[in-house]
Enzyme design. Structure first.
Site, PDB file in Angstrom:
ATOM      1  N   LEU A  76     -84.454  83.611  21.263  1.00 54.18           N
ATOM      2  CA  LEU A  76     -83.199  83.592  20.368  1.00 54.18           C
ATOM      3  C   LEU A  76     -82.645  82.295  20.067  1.00 54.18           C
ATOM      4  O   LEU A  76     -82.369  81.699  21.182  1.00 54.18           O
ATOM      5  CB  LEU A  76     -82.385  84.541  21.039  1.00 54.18           C
ATOM      6  CG  LEU A  76     -81.232  84.877  19.894  1.00 54.18           C
ATOM      7  CD1 LEU A  76     -81.533  85.367  18.588  1.00 54.18           C
ATOM      8  CD2 LEU A  76     -80.298  85.828  20.567  1.00 54.18           C
TER       9      LEU A  76
ATOM     10  N   SER B 106     -87.522  85.306  26.608  1.00 48.68           N
ATOM     11  CA  SER B 106     -86.499  85.795  26.027  1.00 48.68           C
ATOM     12  C   SER B 106     -86.762  86.590  25.047  1.00 48.68           C
ATOM     13  O   SER B 106     -87.808  87.462  25.214  1.00 48.68           O
ATOM     14  CB  SER B 106     -85.329  84.767  25.672  1.00 48.68           C
ATOM     15  OG  SER B 106     -84.065  85.402  25.239  1.00 48.68           O
ATOM     16  N   HIS B 107     -86.543  86.435  23.626  1.00 52.15           N
ATOM     17  CA  HIS B 107     -87.191  87.109  22.436  1.00 52.15           C
ATOM     18  C   HIS B 107     -88.551  86.850  22.395  1.00 52.15           C
ATOM     19  O   HIS B 107     -89.462  87.513  21.686  1.00 52.15           O
ATOM     20  CB  HIS B 107     -86.211  86.776  21.216  1.00 52.15           C
ATOM     21  CG  HIS B 107     -86.493  87.763  20.209  1.00 52.15           C
ATOM     22  ND1 HIS B 107     -85.586  87.823  18.891  1.00 52.15           N
ATOM     23  CD2 HIS B 107     -87.239  88.802  20.021  1.00 52.15           C
ATOM     24  CE1 HIS B 107     -86.215  88.672  18.139  1.00 52.15           C
ATOM     25  NE2 HIS B 107     -86.899  89.371  18.983  1.00 52.15           N
TER      26      HIS B 107
ATOM     27  N   ASP C 199     -73.947  72.789  35.326  1.00 52.38           N
ATOM     28  CA  ASP C 199     -74.518  73.465  33.902  1.00 52.38           C
ATOM     29  C   ASP C 199     -73.441  74.069  33.154  1.00 52.38           C
ATOM     30  O   ASP C 199     -72.699  75.359  33.790  1.00 52.38           O
ATOM     31  CB  ASP C 199     -75.715  74.296  34.253  1.00 52.38           C
ATOM     32  CG  ASP C 199     -76.203  74.667  33.209  1.00 52.38           C
ATOM     33  OD1 ASP C 199     -75.798  74.696  31.943  1.00 52.38           O
ATOM     34  OD2 ASP C 199     -77.746  74.816  33.101  1.00 52.38           O
TER      35      ASP C 199
ATOM     36  N   ASP D 146     -80.163  88.287  34.652  1.00 56.89           N
ATOM     37  CA  ASP D 146     -80.211  86.957  34.644  1.00 56.89           C
ATOM     38  C   ASP D 146     -78.924  86.474  33.640  1.00 56.89           C
ATOM     39  O   ASP D 146     -79.062  85.133  33.305  1.00 56.89           O
ATOM     40  CB  ASP D 146     -81.465  86.379  34.140  1.00 56.89           C
ATOM     41  CG  ASP D 146     -81.783  86.661  32.749  1.00 56.89           C
ATOM     42  OD1 ASP D 146     -80.756  87.222  32.005  1.00 56.89           O
ATOM     43  OD2 ASP D 146     -82.987  86.201  32.268  1.00 56.89           O
TER      44      ASP D 146
ATOM     45  N   HIS E  43     -80.648  83.052  32.882  1.00 51.26           N
ATOM     46  CA  HIS E  43     -81.724  83.021  31.701  1.00 51.26           C
ATOM     47  C   HIS E  43     -82.129  81.558  31.102  1.00 51.26           C
ATOM     48  O   HIS E  43     -82.990  81.696  30.525  1.00 51.26           O
ATOM     49  CB  HIS E  43     -81.036  83.658  30.742  1.00 51.26           C
ATOM     50  CG  HIS E  43     -81.781  84.152  29.485  1.00 51.26           C
ATOM     51  ND1 HIS E  43     -82.682  85.211  29.642  1.00 51.26           N
ATOM     52  CD2 HIS E  43     -81.757  83.979  28.202  1.00 51.26           C
ATOM     53  CE1 HIS E  43     -83.454  85.539  28.550  1.00 51.26           C
ATOM     54  NE2 HIS E  43     -83.201  84.801  27.609  1.00 51.26           N
TER      55      HIS E  43
ATOM     56  N   ASP F 140     -82.214  78.847  33.218  1.00 51.01           N
ATOM     57  CA  ASP F 140     -82.864  78.274  34.267  1.00 51.01           C
ATOM     58  C   ASP F 140     -84.536  78.575  34.114  1.00 51.01           C
ATOM     59  O   ASP F 140     -85.279  77.865  34.478  1.00 51.01           O
ATOM     60  CB  ASP F 140     -82.311  79.016  35.686  1.00 51.01           C
ATOM     61  CG  ASP F 140     -81.143  78.504  36.180  1.00 51.01           C
ATOM     62  OD1 ASP F 140     -80.686  77.504  35.366  1.00 51.01           O
ATOM     63  OD2 ASP F 140     -80.339  79.255  36.995  1.00 51.01           O
TER      64      ASP F 140
HETATM   65 CA    CA Z   1     -79.142  76.010  34.635  1.00 54.15          CA
END
Ligand code: CA
Length: 309
Positions: free
Chosen positions: A40, A106-107, A234, A253, A275, A277
């Site tokens: 996404l 992901s998507h 991050d 995640d 997510h 990473d």
């Molecule tokens: Ca990260």
């Protein structure tokens, strides 16, 4: 005699060196090209090439042919899937390969599943990483369809704010796109289950088990992280800690629950990764105390190679 010893020594040394370097050189050399498919928002700010940060080059360096694709950043799974199918056909024409190995994040998980479902003859394997295969509670919250009373209002606000921060960061502050609603609907639990009815290949039939390993000649794999906050440097991690609240304590995640990520053979669903990473983001800022994502992708290419794909 001394000369012979020197020669023998050099010969033995060469024996130990040559096989090692030959092996390393072909470590990621899959039979079919590897095609990477983003999720996404596609990280508009970072760009499609760097979405899988440093991963294409890490795979290429030991023999894999790697292609990065670009589909709509935010749209329905079917629209993205048709766009990807066109690009897969172009890759096959350009390389002369008979099939591709699809890897989606992901998507990108459901997106590659769509292509394998409608054209299994073109696909050797589907690998879903942090894939939204049974929907995301975050999407449910955004659509206002989270089970009533399941989450306190303050949590709903935190989740929404967290996702807003992530989107703003990834898309360079351009915010939600017009077609975002189609994307979020696809990523909701109801939207995902509806998609799965038409495209069930590899999806576990139990709540949190594994799916079929091979369907219509296509091999299915998945892995995911289960740690929303992993690196204090991050800037996306605090937002992922907020969105993870949508899962009400279930392993996630930050954007996808471990159980929803399952597809085909589950390599692992609880890496200490969030997510982002999972695609070595933000720019390589990942958990220092977990296997590096680059290593996971290389190991997987080797796995595909050893399976003759
Ligand atoms: Ca990260």
């Amino acid at each position: 005699m001394k000369k012979l010893k020197t020669w023998l020594g050099a010969f033995l040394m060469a024996l130990t060196l040559i096989p090692a370097s030959t092996w390393a050189a072909g470590y990621t050399q899959t039979k079919y090209p590897i095609v990477l498919v983003h999720g996404l928002f596609g990280f508009d700010k970072i760009g499609p090439v760097d979405y899988f940060y440093g991963l294409s080059s890490a795979l290429r360096s030991d023999g894999a042919k790697v292609f990065t694709t670009q589909v709509s950043a935010a749209n329905s799974t079917e629209v993205r899937g048709e766009q990807l199918l066109t690009q897969v056909k172009q890759i096959l024409a350009a390389t002369g390969a008979a099939k591709v190995n699809l890897i989606g994040h992901s998507h990108g998980g459901p997106t590659i599943r769509y292509v394998a479902s409608v054209r299994p003859d073109l696909v050797a394997s589907v690998t879903s990483i942090g894939g939204v295969n049974k929907g995301s509670a975050v999407a449910d919250v955004i659509l206002g369809v989270a089970p009533p009373g399941s989450l306190p209002n303050s949590v709903l606000v935190s989740v929404t704010n967290g996702l807003g921060s992530i989107i703003n960061f990834l898309s360079g502050g351009t915010g939600l796109r017009q077609d975002s609603l189609a994307a979020v609907k696809s990523l909701s639990t109801a939207g995902s289950l509806s998609f799965n009815r038409s495209h069930p290949e590899g999806v576990p039939t139990s709540a949190c088990g594994e799916g079929a390993y091979v369907v219509r000649g296509v091999s299915y794999f998945s892995w995911s992280g289960a740690k929303p906050y992993t690196n204090v440097f991050d800037v996306v991690d605090p937002a992922l800690a907020l969105t993870s609240l949508a899962f009400a304590g279930a392993k996630s995640d930050g954007l996808v629950s471990s159980c929803s990520s399952h597809l085909g053979r589950v390599i692992r669903d609880n890496y200490a990764m969030n997510h982002l990473d999972e695609v070595n983001q933000t720019i390589g800022l990942v958990n220092l105390f977990e296997t590096n994502p680059v290593t996971l992708y290389r190991q997987h290419a080797n796995r595909l190679r050893n399976l003759g794909m």
